[in-house]
Design a protein around this motif. Structure first.
Motif, PDB file in Angstrom:
ATOM      1  N   ALA A 287       0.814  -1.137  -0.108  1.00  0.00           N
ATOM      2  CA  ALA A 287      -0.016  -0.089  -0.016  1.00  0.00           C
ATOM      3  C   ALA A 287       0.898   1.378   0.010  1.00  0.00           C
ATOM      4  CB  ALA A 287      -0.749   0.029   1.265  1.00  0.00           C
ATOM      5  N   MET A 288       1.862   1.304   0.693  1.00  0.00           N
ATOM      6  CA  MET A 288       3.016   2.429   0.749  1.00  0.00           C
ATOM      7  C   MET A 288       3.412   2.526  -0.540  1.00  0.00           C
ATOM      8  SD  MET A 288       4.524   2.212   4.616  1.00  0.00           S
ATOM      9  CE  MET A 288       5.054   0.867   4.713  1.00  0.00           C
ATOM     10  N   SER A 289       4.090   1.555  -1.227  1.00  0.00           N
ATOM     11  CA  SER A 289       4.673   1.514  -2.575  1.00  0.00           C
ATOM     12  C   SER A 289       3.747   2.073  -3.431  1.00  0.00           C
ATOM     13  CB  SER A 289       5.426   0.311  -2.882  1.00  0.00           C
ATOM     14  OG  SER A 289       6.272   0.020  -1.871  1.00  0.00           O
ATOM     15  N   TRP A 290       2.601   1.651  -3.286  1.00  0.00           N
ATOM     16  CA  TRP A 290       1.440   1.962  -4.621  1.00  0.00           C
ATOM     17  C   TRP A 290       0.745   3.455  -4.348  1.00  0.00           C
ATOM     18  CZ3 TRP A 290      -1.087  -3.451  -4.521  1.00  0.00           C
ATOM     19  CH2 TRP A 290      -0.193  -4.594  -4.959  1.00  0.00           C
ATOM     20  N   ALA A 291       0.964   3.822  -3.221  1.00  0.00           N
ATOM     21  CA  ALA A 291       0.108   5.254  -2.847  1.00  0.00           C
ATOM     22  C   ALA A 291       0.694   6.360  -4.032  1.00  0.00           C
ATOM     23  CB  ALA A 291       0.836   5.739  -1.555  1.00  0.00           C
ATOM     24  N   LYS A 292       2.049   6.229  -4.667  1.00  0.00           N
ATOM     25  CA  LYS A 292       2.313   7.218  -5.501  1.00  0.00           C
ATOM     26  C   LYS A 292       1.728   6.827  -7.012  1.00  0.00           C
ATOM     27  CE  LYS A 292       6.327   4.376  -7.278  1.00  0.00           C
ATOM     28  NZ  LYS A 292       6.286   3.361  -6.359  1.00  0.00           N
ATOM     29  N   GLY A 293       1.058   5.667  -7.199  1.00  0.00           N
ATOM     30  CA  GLY A 293       0.470   5.017  -8.354  1.00  0.00           C
ATOM     31  C   GLY A 293       1.015   3.853  -8.763  1.00  0.00           C
ATOM     32  N   LEU A 294       0.235   3.018  -9.548  1.00  0.00           N
ATOM     33  CA  LEU A 294       0.722   1.578  -9.860  1.00  0.00           C
ATOM     34  C   LEU A 294       0.122   1.455 -11.391  1.00  0.00           C
ATOM     35  CD1 LEU A 294       1.760  -1.596  -9.664  1.00  0.00           C
ATOM     36  CD2 LEU A 294      -0.472  -2.042  -8.727  1.00  0.00           C
ATOM     37  N   GLU A 295       1.205   1.054 -12.098  1.00  0.00           N
ATOM     38  CA  GLU A 295       0.828   0.903 -13.642  1.00  0.00           C
ATOM     39  C   GLU A 295       0.878  -0.538 -13.929  1.00  0.00           C
ATOM     40  OE1 GLU A 295       3.375   3.059 -16.005  1.00  0.00           O
ATOM     41  OE2 GLU A 295       2.587   5.062 -15.555  1.00  0.00           O
ATOM     42  N   VAL A 296      -0.119  -1.033 -14.684  1.00  0.00           N
ATOM     43  CA  VAL A 296      -0.200  -2.230 -15.056  1.00  0.00           C
ATOM     44  C   VAL A 296      -0.308  -2.349 -16.602  1.00  0.00           C
ATOM     45  CG1 VAL A 296      -1.490  -4.601 -14.856  1.00  0.00           C
ATOM     46  CG2 VAL A 296      -1.182  -3.132 -12.675  1.00  0.00           C
ATOM     47  N   ASP A 297       0.361  -2.904 -17.257  1.00  0.00           N
ATOM     48  CA  ASP A 297       0.500  -3.103 -18.650  1.00  0.00           C
ATOM     49  C   ASP A 297       0.395  -1.569 -19.427  1.00  0.00           C
ATOM     50  OD1 ASP A 297       0.474  -5.859 -18.745  1.00  0.00           O
ATOM     51  OD2 ASP A 297      -1.674  -5.996 -18.592  1.00  0.00           O
ATOM     52  N   GLY A 298       1.165  -0.561 -18.605  1.00  0.00           N
ATOM     53  CA  GLY A 298       1.065   0.747 -19.346  1.00  0.00           C
ATOM     54  C   GLY A 298      -0.028   1.629 -18.852  1.00  0.00           C
ATOM     55  N   GLU A 299      -0.816   1.147 -18.037  1.00  0.00           N
ATOM     56  CA  GLU A 299      -2.010   2.091 -17.782  1.00  0.00           C
ATOM     57  C   GLU A 299      -2.204   2.111 -16.237  1.00  0.00           C
ATOM     58  OE1 GLU A 299      -5.580   1.246 -19.440  1.00  0.00           O
ATOM     59  OE2 GLU A 299      -5.032   0.907 -21.521  1.00  0.00           O
ATOM     60  N   LYS A 300      -2.355   3.416 -15.561  1.00  0.00           N
ATOM     61  CA  LYS A 300      -2.542   3.466 -14.313  1.00  0.00           C
ATOM     62  C   LYS A 300      -3.856   2.824 -13.754  1.00  0.00           C
ATOM     63  CE  LYS A 300      -1.938   7.004 -10.675  1.00  0.00           C
ATOM     64  NZ  LYS A 300      -1.693   8.595 -10.335  1.00  0.00           N
ATOM     65  N   VAL A 301      -3.762   2.175 -12.764  1.00  0.00           N
ATOM     66  CA  VAL A 301      -4.838   1.664 -12.000  1.00  0.00           C
ATOM     67  C   VAL A 301      -5.352   1.957 -10.653  1.00  0.00           C
ATOM     68  CG1 VAL A 301      -4.595  -0.711 -13.313  1.00  0.00           C
ATOM     69  CG2 VAL A 301      -3.574  -0.376 -11.288  1.00  0.00           C
ATOM     70  N   ALA A 302      -6.610   1.769 -10.069  1.00  0.00           N
ATOM     71  CA  ALA A 302      -6.809   2.375  -8.656  1.00  0.00           C
ATOM     72  C   ALA A 302      -6.584   1.279  -7.851  1.00  0.00           C
ATOM     73  CB  ALA A 302      -8.240   2.530  -8.869  1.00  0.00           C
ATOM     74  N   ILE A 303      -6.309   1.456  -6.625  1.00  0.00           N
ATOM     75  CA  ILE A 303      -5.768   0.669  -5.504  1.00  0.00           C
ATOM     76  C   ILE A 303      -6.793   1.012  -4.264  1.00  0.00           C
ATOM     77  CG2 ILE A 303      -4.107  -0.232  -4.154  1.00  0.00           C
ATOM     78  CD1 ILE A 303      -4.022  -0.606  -6.897  1.00  0.00           C
ATOM     79  N   LYS A 304      -7.366   0.021  -3.675  1.00  0.00           N
ATOM     80  CA  LYS A 304      -8.055   0.222  -2.445  1.00  0.00           C
ATOM     81  C   LYS A 304      -7.848  -1.038  -1.593  1.00  0.00           C
ATOM     82  CE  LYS A 304     -12.068   2.895  -3.899  1.00  0.00           C
ATOM     83  NZ  LYS A 304     -13.584   2.774  -4.240  1.00  0.00           N
ATOM     84  N   TRP A 305      -7.864  -0.842  -0.244  1.00  0.00           N
ATOM     85  CA  TRP A 305      -7.699  -1.967   0.847  1.00  0.00           C
ATOM     86  C   TRP A 305      -8.973  -3.071   0.587  1.00  0.00           C
ATOM     87  CZ3 TRP A 305      -4.245  -3.890   3.831  1.00  0.00           C
ATOM     88  CH2 TRP A 305      -3.034  -3.034   4.002  1.00  0.00           C
ATOM     89  N   GLY A 306      -8.692  -4.227   0.724  1.00  0.00           N
ATOM     90  CA  GLY A 306      -9.833  -5.069   0.761  1.00  0.00           C
ATOM     91  C   GLY A 306     -10.707  -5.070   1.997  1.00  0.00           C
TER      92      GLY A 306
END
Length: 328
Positions: A287-306
């Motif tokens: 979660a701390m690493s993806w706070a800046k954003g996560l890219e999957v296959d060249g596109e930025k995705v949204a992250i939430k806790w389960g």
């Protein structure tokens, strides 16, 4: 400069330390004491030239704790071990930029590694051994938001006098420590950690506090239920697969052991996935690493806790109306 003793061939001599503006202090005429081979480096254990100075009135004396080679490898200050460009702990910087730590931590190899890095930087003409050419734009934007633009001289203040706190300090104005009552929770945990941990960016409480605060500002505050160890990934590209999602996760968290990922559940029709981790610590690191954003296959995705699973019914709670009626 050649050394007479062959045993000192790997030792370091320098004329001026590598310092940040905060540690150097506001006084442009600061006086320093210099001692060649005064102590061993806190990370590579090689003897190096030690500098000691007072950064200003009311401040405590400061000294260099690591050699210049180790400071150049990480691009950090020799005294506070903070990044020279952003003024942040190495763990925060490396997490944002996705920089991997390849330096050995064992006593046998770290001196050999430092000597190799020194010769490598001399041959390439690079003043710093840190390679951030392939880092993401989002990581650099995160560091710009967290960076301290002005020097923080308050960090150089003398420590609080423990005798004054107990009410029995007899030195008065001659006491080199501050005569004020310590505030609740003002204990500097980072100062008690080893230099090696702060240098390599592992288990740094100051960095963890900064990363956690930034994750909370991005809507990724850890839930109160500690049993939640999964993160929900949405807005995935339609062509993403479980393999590409796993690859993006592993590359985005260099400090995470891939074995800590329990499973990746990809729901192709909804363009979402669940990243399940084996423990809460790994999930918080993600979660701390993806706070800046996560890219999957060249596109930025949204992250939430389960979300936590609903409690299983016990006894007659889930038996239904017929069972309740029969029991009555």
């Amino acid at each position: 400069m050649p050394k007479a003793d062959i045993n000192k061939a790997g030792w370091e001599q320098s004329e001026f330390p590598i310092l940040c503006e905060t540690c150097l202090g506001p006084n442009p005429f600061v006086r320093m004491s210099k001692q060649e081979f005064g102590r061993s480096c806190g990370t590579c254990a090689r003897p190096f030239t030690v500098f000691r100075w007072n950064p200003g009135e009311g401040a405590r004396y400061k000294t260099t704790v690591i050699c210049q080679t180790c400071a150049k490898v990480k691009n950090i200050c020799q005294t506070c071990l903070l990044d020279l460009e952003y003024g942040l702990p190495t763990q925060v910087r490396d997490t944002a930029l996705g920089v991997t730590n390849d330096a050995p931590t064992s006593d046998i190899n770290r001196e050999y590694y430092a000597q190799n890095m020194e010769s490598k930087m001399q041959d390439s003409g690079n003043k710093s051994g840190l390679d951030i050419t392939r880092t993401s734009i989002a990581g650099k934007e995160m560091l710009k938001q967290l960076a301290r633009t002005d020097p923080y001289y308050k960090r150089n203040r003398a420590h609080v006098c423990s005798f004054f706190a107990k009410g029995n300090c007899t030195r008065g104005d001659e006491c080199p420590y501050r005569h004020e009552m310590p505030a609740e929770g003002s204990k500097q945990e980072g100062a008690q950690k080893s230099i090696v941990n702060r240098y390599h960016g592992t288990n740094d409480p100051v960095a963890h506090k900064i990363l956690t605060s930034y994750a909370e500002s991005q809507g990724l505050a850890p839930p109160a239920d500690t049993s939640i160890t999964s993160l929900f990934i949405s807005s995935l590209p339609p062509f993403s697969t479980e393999t590409s999602i796993r690859t993006a996760i592993v590359h985005s968290i260099p400090s995470l052991d891939p074995q800590k990922i329990r499973s990746i559940v990809h729901v192709g029709r909804s363009h979402c996935a669940f990243a399940n981790f084996k423990d809460r610590e790994s999930a918080e690191l993600a979660a701390m690493s993806w706070a800046k954003g996560l890219e999957v296959d060249g596109e930025k995705v949204a992250i939430k806790w389960g979300r936590s699973r609903p409690a299983k019914p016990t006894g007659n709670e889930g038996a239904g109306p017929s069972a309740v009626a029969a029991s009555s």
